[in-house]
Scaffold this motif. Structure first.
Motif, mmCIF file in Angstrom:
data_model
loop_
_atom_site.group_PDB
_atom_site.id
_atom_site.type_symbol
_atom_site.label_atom_id
_atom_site.label_comp_id
_atom_site.label_asym_id
_atom_site.label_seq_id
_atom_site.Cartn_x
_atom_site.Cartn_y
_atom_site.Cartn_z
ATOM 1 N N ASP A 81 -5.015 79.765 13.385
ATOM 2 C CA ASP A 81 -3.909 79.710 14.338
ATOM 3 C C ASP A 81 -4.005 80.884 15.311
ATOM 4 O O ASP A 81 -4.011 82.048 14.897
ATOM 5 C CB ASP A 81 -2.571 79.760 13.596
ATOM 6 C CG ASP A 81 -1.392 79.436 14.493
ATOM 7 O OD1 ASP A 81 -1.159 80.195 15.459
ATOM 8 O OD2 ASP A 81 -0.713 78.430 14.251
ATOM 9 N N ASN A 83 -1.890 82.098 17.357
ATOM 10 C CA ASN A 83 -0.699 82.943 17.461
ATOM 11 C C ASN A 83 -0.445 83.773 16.206
ATOM 12 O O ASN A 83 0.299 84.744 16.250
ATOM 13 C CB ASN A 83 0.536 82.088 17.748
ATOM 14 C CG ASN A 83 0.600 81.649 19.196
ATOM 15 O OD1 ASN A 83 0.388 82.432 20.105
ATOM 16 N ND2 ASN A 83 0.867 80.366 19.412
ATOM 17 N N GLU A 84 -1.053 83.397 15.091
ATOM 18 C CA GLU A 84 -0.792 84.090 13.836
ATOM 19 C C GLU A 84 -1.919 85.011 13.403
ATOM 20 O O GLU A 84 -1.721 85.884 12.558
ATOM 21 C CB GLU A 84 -0.508 83.067 12.730
ATOM 22 C CG GLU A 84 0.753 82.238 12.974
ATOM 23 C CD GLU A 84 1.000 81.216 11.886
ATOM 24 O OE1 GLU A 84 0.183 81.156 10.927
ATOM 25 O OE2 GLU A 84 1.999 80.476 11.973
ATOM 26 N N SER A 116 -1.317 77.083 24.464
ATOM 27 C CA SER A 116 -2.486 76.208 24.498
ATOM 28 C C SER A 116 -3.735 76.989 24.119
ATOM 29 O O SER A 116 -3.866 78.179 24.461
ATOM 30 C CB SER A 116 -2.660 75.618 25.906
ATOM 31 O OG SER A 116 -3.901 74.955 26.025
ATOM 32 N N SER A 135 -6.473 76.936 16.929
ATOM 33 C CA SER A 135 -5.476 75.875 17.126
ATOM 34 C C SER A 135 -4.165 76.548 17.499
ATOM 35 O O SER A 135 -3.967 77.733 17.234
ATOM 36 C CB SER A 135 -5.284 75.045 15.844
ATOM 37 O OG SER A 135 -4.704 75.839 14.812
ATOM 38 N N VAL A 136 -3.276 75.788 18.148
ATOM 39 C CA VAL A 136 -1.952 76.291 18.506
ATOM 40 C C VAL A 136 -0.933 75.236 18.114
ATOM 41 O O VAL A 136 -1.060 74.072 18.506
ATOM 42 C CB VAL A 136 -1.840 76.580 20.023
ATOM 43 C CG1 VAL A 136 -0.398 76.896 20.407
ATOM 44 C CG2 VAL A 136 -2.744 77.752 20.403
ATOM 45 N N LYS A 137 0.065 75.626 17.343
ATOM 46 C CA LYS A 137 1.090 74.685 16.910
ATOM 47 C C LYS A 137 1.959 74.261 18.094
ATOM 48 O O LYS A 137 2.274 75.071 18.967
ATOM 49 C CB LYS A 137 1.971 75.323 15.833
ATOM 50 C CG LYS A 137 1.230 75.671 14.552
ATOM 51 C CD LYS A 137 2.147 76.368 13.561
ATOM 52 C CE LYS A 137 1.405 76.746 12.291
ATOM 53 N NZ LYS A 137 2.267 77.501 11.346
ATOM 54 N N SER A 138 2.340 73.002 18.084
ATOM 55 C CA SER A 138 3.165 72.487 19.184
ATOM 56 C C SER A 138 4.549 73.145 19.209
ATOM 57 O O SER A 138 5.187 73.213 20.261
ATOM 58 C CB SER A 138 3.321 70.963 19.060
ATOM 59 O OG SER A 138 3.903 70.630 17.809
ATOM 60 N N ASP A 139 4.999 73.625 18.047
ATOM 61 C CA ASP A 139 6.316 74.276 17.983
ATOM 62 C C ASP A 139 6.181 75.799 17.851
ATOM 63 O O ASP A 139 7.046 76.454 17.271
ATOM 64 C CB ASP A 139 7.126 73.721 16.808
ATOM 65 C CG ASP A 139 6.430 73.943 15.465
ATOM 66 O OD1 ASP A 139 5.220 74.290 15.458
ATOM 67 O OD2 ASP A 139 7.078 73.769 14.421
ATOM 68 N N ALA A 140 5.095 76.345 18.376
ATOM 69 C CA ALA A 140 4.872 77.790 18.285
ATOM 70 C C ALA A 140 6.033 78.554 18.916
ATOM 71 O O ALA A 140 6.553 78.165 19.966
ATOM 72 C CB ALA A 140 3.565 78.157 18.989
ATOM 73 N N GLU A 141 6.431 79.642 18.269
ATOM 74 C CA GLU A 141 7.545 80.449 18.770
ATOM 75 C C GLU A 141 7.044 81.366 19.887
ATOM 76 O O GLU A 141 6.223 82.257 19.651
ATOM 77 C CB GLU A 141 8.151 81.277 17.636
ATOM 78 C CG GLU A 141 9.411 82.021 18.033
ATOM 79 C CD GLU A 141 10.079 82.704 16.860
ATOM 80 O OE1 GLU A 141 10.910 83.598 17.100
ATOM 81 O OE2 GLU A 141 9.762 82.349 15.705
#
Length: 206
Positions: A81, A83-84, A116, A135-141
């Motif tokens: 991920d 973002n993580e 994205s 990857s990037v979650k569609s509901d990423a904060e």
């Protein structure tokens, strides 16, 4: 850095108490110095009058030292991920070391998060095709900035706003009051529809 200072203090205390080093191997007894760190330092330790000799590091300890300095890389097909991932995780990706892992995290912090995978290409110097590891979650904060309440410095720090664009924003607010939507700035030559599109996930007006 604190660890090195601590070791240096132990060295000075030993000397102040009258201690003497007869050989480089005596450093292994220094309080707080691990064997692994001693083996890294041993080739650089010189004692006056001591015959120089080549230090042989056990195979298992050489392997541990190598893995600590050069993390094992992910196999093809691994996806993390964007973002993580922290700097340690990022360094497991082929072609990314400590410099670029830090660069990615700093850019993500300035941005407020990625919406994205394609945005990773905005970080200069990364190997071609690096996006396949993410990857990037569609509901990423995503951290959002209030355009009407943010300071000039806060706005210009965002990678998607230039100095000239922030001047347009602050001047509009000064003359007309709060901005209700990016469309309020549609007549400005400093903004394009593409600019508004990529700004939308990161800014709010109320």
């Amino acid at each position: 850095m604190r660890y090195l200072c601590f070791i240096g203090q132990q060295y000075l205390r030993y000397r102040e108490k009258g201690g003497r080093w007869r050989s480089a191997d005596d450093f292994a007894r220094l309080y707080g110095l691990s064997r692994k760190d001693f083996l890294l330092l041993r080739p650089y330790i010189r004692i006056s009058g001591e015959k120089e000799e080549k230090v042989r590091i056990p195979r298992t300890e050489r392997k541990d030292t190598f893995l600590t300095k050069y993390p094992e890389k992910y196999t093809e097909g691994t996806v993390i991920d964007l973002n993580e991932a922290d700097t340690t995780t990022l360094q497991h990706i082929p072609g990314i070391g400590s410099y670029y892992s830090g660069k990615i995290c700093r850019y993500r912090e300035r941005m407020g998060g990625f919406v994205s995978v394609s945005q990773i290409a905005e970080v200069e110097g990364l190997p071609q095709g690096v996006e396949r590891w993410f990857s990037v979650k569609s509901d990423a904060e995503i951290r959002k900035i209030n355009v009407n309440k943010a300071t000039f410095k806060e706005l210009v720090r965002h990678p998607y706003l230039s100095y000239e664009q922030v001047k347009v924003i602050t001047e509009y607010i000064r003359k007309h009051g709060d901005i209700q939507d990016w469309s309020d700035l549609r007549l400005s030559r400093q903004f394009s529809d593409a600019d508004f599109q990529r700004l939308r996930p990161y800014f709010i007006f109320h």
